[in-house]
Design a protein around this motif. Structure first.
Motif, short mmCIF file in Angstrom:
data_model
loop_
_atom_site.label_atom_id
_atom_site.label_comp_id
_atom_site.label_asym_id
_atom_site.label_seq_id
_atom_site.Cartn_x
_atom_site.Cartn_y
_atom_site.Cartn_z
N ARG A 100 1.30 -1.00 0.06
CA ARG A 100 0.29 -0.03 0.13
C ARG A 100 0.72 1.63 0.46
O ARG A 100 0.67 2.35 -0.81
CB ARG A 100 -0.97 0.05 1.05
N LEU A 101 1.91 1.30 0.70
CA LEU A 101 3.01 2.79 0.86
C LEU A 101 3.88 2.11 0.04
O LEU A 101 4.61 3.46 -0.38
CB LEU A 101 3.95 2.24 2.04
N LYS A 102 3.65 1.74 -1.30
CA LYS A 102 4.51 1.44 -2.51
C LYS A 102 3.55 2.42 -3.49
O LYS A 102 3.84 2.80 -4.48
CB LYS A 102 4.95 0.60 -3.04
N GLY A 103 2.58 2.72 -2.57
CA GLY A 103 1.42 3.20 -4.18
C GLY A 103 -0.09 2.45 -4.92
O GLY A 103 0.29 2.87 -5.66
N LEU A 104 0.29 1.18 -4.88
CA LEU A 104 0.24 0.37 -5.45
C LEU A 104 -1.74 0.66 -5.38
O LEU A 104 -2.20 0.81 -3.83
CB LEU A 104 -0.31 -0.94 -5.14
#
Lengths: 534, 315
Positions: free
Chosen positions: B218-222
């Motif tokens: 999620r924090l990779k922005g997926l």
């Protein structure tokens, strides 16, 4: 200097059953392009909460009371989910503490970086693979093409953290948060990761927030540092100024708690005479014999280790994880079967079965995690009284608690009502209950905060002085062991590579190349030089 | 996964079946009244009994009888049914094919329903949808299949008259009517399966959604759907596969009840009839076939597991 990341007057609460609990209060912090800001604090200080707030990944019970969070002018708090996906991973990255849990075990390492490249940079799958391989090469992974196809369990901790770092840098973000990125790694690996961080940071100029409890690491990396305590930033400024001339009381206490190899804490000397414990060519194999194969193929945990511990001696054992130091502790306490010779007070102990009550009474162990070594359903009284009775002690729980500087009324509490440091004191009291002659301390301070660690070490030194017990002090922290051990044994890949007295190590230096490597890898708290020279 | 592993695993299955065959043969020997009494009935004279025992080899030592029987089984000869006098194998095979159709449809329906329901409940955790799915699962798990089957017949066949209550029509004879007859039995078996598996999917997915690597994704922005599909679901499905394989064991047991209620001449019903008539060769063959089915289902589950999770190395 314009700020890339700007936190201003940020206040955060967590809703609990007992009402709101303040996690962060009026926190202000800014990081410019090319700058590394260290955020230093102990567990529960709010440093990780701040990271989650910036990443907009707050727990459902978090309540933001006010303040602003800006990334190059973008108001992070105002972002909707769609806007957030466009920023996370692309303009704002994060590197996590433990690479073995932050990578998906069922996807290849390559896939976990290409997905970011495809999504944020719109690369075609083929281009993403090419770009990812280039990134892997850049972060120093050998044979990037092969690494792309591997799964997390097929890579070492250092390699995994390199993959996580490559992913964080993949989209050239403006700002990256590093949350204790080396804490889960071995000293030598951690050193390599820190060097990589320094290199990439200088090359890309990414604004970095480096969160850590380790003052020595931060002192070597950050231009500026903020010290956080109980949700407030108690002191902030140039690293040299803060660490060199700390203003806040808390900063001074933190600095004083950092182990310094040049300050000896132990004053006792080991007793002369025959050794208390003599270990001769001890080998431990792990692995179960299978149905068809009687003898376990077995991984070697420790191989032909020979050492002795004198009465009243503190023998430090250092090495990386997997070096066999805990295996030795397991063998000596009968938790692992061993081959080879063992003699206690001159009496040969042939194997685990020969460890009778007298032996077990005199050899006690304190484990790393008091949470898992204390039975959560027993009161402290039961935890302490049982070994004391079992081994014919007087069973005075109050006196035992007092000996580890805990109030006597803790006897009626359960472990969960105690803090981590207090629990470890209970574990130490339990080990001392039967008046042992050898206490094995297996990374007893590793899960504790710096200041708590310092007080537990002082306690252990004091107990050693008053009881005259010998310690086998196992740790990965060579600075710490130099402060308290009489002799230091260095282990690597199951073998004992060197045994050296603390004095010789201080005056003549390490004799074995691996000891030298370990010593060189340990970050020093440097206050005199600028971070760039470090 | 190596060829050696496959070989060893097959060997283990054969070994298991060998043990099962000993047990099955042993149990049928312990039963009161032997094959001779059963063939001739209670009024047979001792001379007749002795003659037929001699002819059937029942006076031989027990291990000779066992080896003779096992030799037959290995060469595909399960003996002749004492009830019908016909060879056992074709009867078992035909019954098994009907049961497999029933089981396959039930498991298929379960997969189609349980996965989406479990995912929905996990993603909307704590919301009304989750509560509804959880409640329905509890009801589904608590009702034994003979209750659901009876209720289903009562409602859909007796009151509403939409579906035939019982009976079986071969698929080859009249596909439409055949399927119509299968609806209630399939629904009965899948109800418990859906309830069981959807709960499993839900709890596994809830766990997976709380892992560090899902947070990292999620924090990779997926986007959330990629996080769910690629990162969470894949790991959540792994334990579910094991559960599904274990449920095959349940299906084998449940099918006996369901086939009896809906009068489907499958393996379960064949076994019941065989037990009622003390048809020893039929009981032995039926039990052995069921054990084999269970072994093979678990073997396939292990293979699927290894294909999805590369950490599993069989070898």
């Amino acid at each position: 200097m314009t700020a890339v990341l700007e936190v201003a007057d940020y206040t955060l609460d967590y809703a609990t059953r007992q009402g709101p609990v303040r996690a962060l209060e009026d926190v202000s912090l800014s990081i410019a392009r090319g700058e590394v800001v260290g955020l230093v604090g102990e567990s529960g200080s709010g440093k990780t909460s701040l990271a989650w707030a910036i990443m907009r990944y707050l727990a459902p019970n978090a309540i933001e009371r006010g303040g602003t969070l800006r990334l190059s002018g973008t108001d992070l708090r105002a972002l909707k989910p769609a806007g957030l996906t466009a920023i996370r991973g692309k303009r704002l990255g994060m590197v996590f503490q433990d690479p073995s849990t932050s990578l998906n075990p069922t996807l290849t390492l390559g896939r976990q970086i290409t997905e970011v490249l495809e999504f944020h940079r719109g690369l075609s799958p083929a281009d993403a693979v090419r770009e990812a391989e280039a990134m892997f090469a850049r972060v120093g992974l050998r044979d990037p093409a092969a690494m792309m196809r591997r799964y997390p369990h097929e890579a070492s901790g250092g390699e995994k953290q390199r993959v996580v770092i490559a992913t964080a840098f993949a989209c050239r973000p403006e700002c990256i948060l590093f949350d204790e990125p080396t804490t889960a790694l071995d000293v030598v690996t951690a050193r390599q990761i820190l060097d990589l961080f320094r290199e990439l940071q200088a090359e890309t100029g990414v604004a970095s927030l480096y969160i850590s409890h380790d003052l020595a690491v931060v002192s070597g990396l950050a231009q500026r540092v903020a010290v956080i305590h109980q949700g407030r930033i108690v002191e902030q400024g140039a690293t040299r100024a803060v660490f060199g001339a700390p203003q806040a009381e808390y900063t001074r206490a933190l600095l004083a708690a950092v182990p310094r190899p040049d300050v000896r804490l132990t004053e006792t000397v080991p007793q002369p005479g025959p050794p208390l414990v003599a270990v001769q060519d001890m080998t431990v194999r792990y692995g179960r014999p299978s149905l068809f194969r009687r003898r376990a193929r077995g991984v070697i945990g420790a191989s032909a280790v020979t050492l002795d511990v004198r009465a009243g001696e503190i023998l430090g054992i250092v090495g990386e994880s997997g070096s066999g130091k805990s295996t030795l502790a397991r063998a000596l306490t009968g938790l692992a079967a061993f081959e080879g010779g063992l003699a206690f007070e001159g009496r040969p102990i042939g194997g685990v079965r020969a460890m009778d009550r007298a032996y077990r009474r005199q050899v006690q162990i304190v484990f790393q995690h008091p949470d898992s070594s204390l039975n959560p359903r027993q009161r402290i009284r039961e935890i302490l009284a049982r070994p004391s009775r079992l081994y014919g002690g007087e069973g005075d729980v109050g006196a035992l608690l007092q000996s580890v500087s805990l109030p006597a009324d803790f006897a009626d509490r359960f472990p969960h009502q105690l803090s981590g440091g207090q629990k470890q004191r209970v574990a130490i009291a339990r080990a001392f209950a039967p008046r042992p002659k050898l206490v094995i301390c297996d990374e007893v301070t590793s899960s504790l905060d710096v200041s708590v660690q310092a007080s537990v070490i002082r306690l252990l030194v004091e107990l050693q002085r008053s009881s005259g017990a010998a310690y086998l002090f196992i740790t990965h922290d060579i600075n710490l062991v130099r402060q308290i051990a009489h002799r230091i044994a260095v282990m690597q890949r199951g073998q004992l590579v060197e045994t050296i007295t603390a004095e010789d190590l201080a005056t003549r230096g390490p004799q074995h190349a691996y000891t030298a490597q370990l010593l060189a890898a340990v970050p020093r708290l440097d206050i005199g030089e600028t971070p760039d020279d470090a | 996964m190596s060829g050696r592993y496959l070989l060893r695993r097959t060997g283990l299955i054969l070994y298991t079946l060998l043990v099962v065959s000993v047990l099955v043969f042993g149990i049928t020997q312990v039963l009161p009244a032997d094959a001779a009494t059963m063939l001739l009935g209670e009024n047979a004279t001792p001379e007749q009994l002795a003659a037929i025992r001699e002819r059937l080899g029942l006076n031989d030592p027990i291990w000779t009888q066992y080896l003779r029987w096992l030799g037959g089984v290995v060469t595909g000869d399960f003996g002749t049914s004492m009830r019908t006098g016909l060879p056992v194998l074709p009867q078992i095979a035909e019954a098994l094919s009907r049961s497999l159709l029933l089981a396959a449809l039930s498991i298929g329906l379960m997969l189609v329903l349980a996965l989406p329901l479990g995912i929905l409940a996990a993603v909307r955790r704590g919301r009304p949808v989750d509560l509804l799915v959880s409640l329905a699962s509890y009801v589904g798990i608590s009702l034994p299949e003979f209750v659901t089957a009876t209720l289903a017949i009562l409602v859909f066949a007796d009151w509403l008259g939409w579906l035939p209550p019982t009976g079986y029509v071969p698929l080859t004879e009249d596909p439409a009517r055949s399927l119509l007859h299968l609806i209630l039995p399939v629904a009965t078996i899948s109800l418990i399966l859906v309830a069981h598996v959807s709960r499993m999917v839900r709890s596994e997915l809830v766990d997976a959604l709380h892992t560090d690597y899902v947070r990292a994704a999620r924090l990779k922005g997926l986007p959330e759907r990629v996080v769910l599909r690629r990162h969470a679901l894949r790991n959540a499905l792994l334990p579910t596969i094991t559960i599904v394989a274990l449920d095959v064991g349940y299906v084998l047991g449940g099918i006996i009840v369901v086939e009896e209620i809906f009068a489907i001449p499958g393996i379960g019903r064949t076994l019941i009839v065989a037990v009622q008539n003390r048809d020893l060769p039929m009981i032995q063959a039926g039990a052995l076939v069921m054990a084999a089915t269970y072994c093979i289902a678990n073997f396939l589950a292990d293979l699927a597991y290894a294909a999805l999770d590369r950490r599993i190395q069989y070898g």
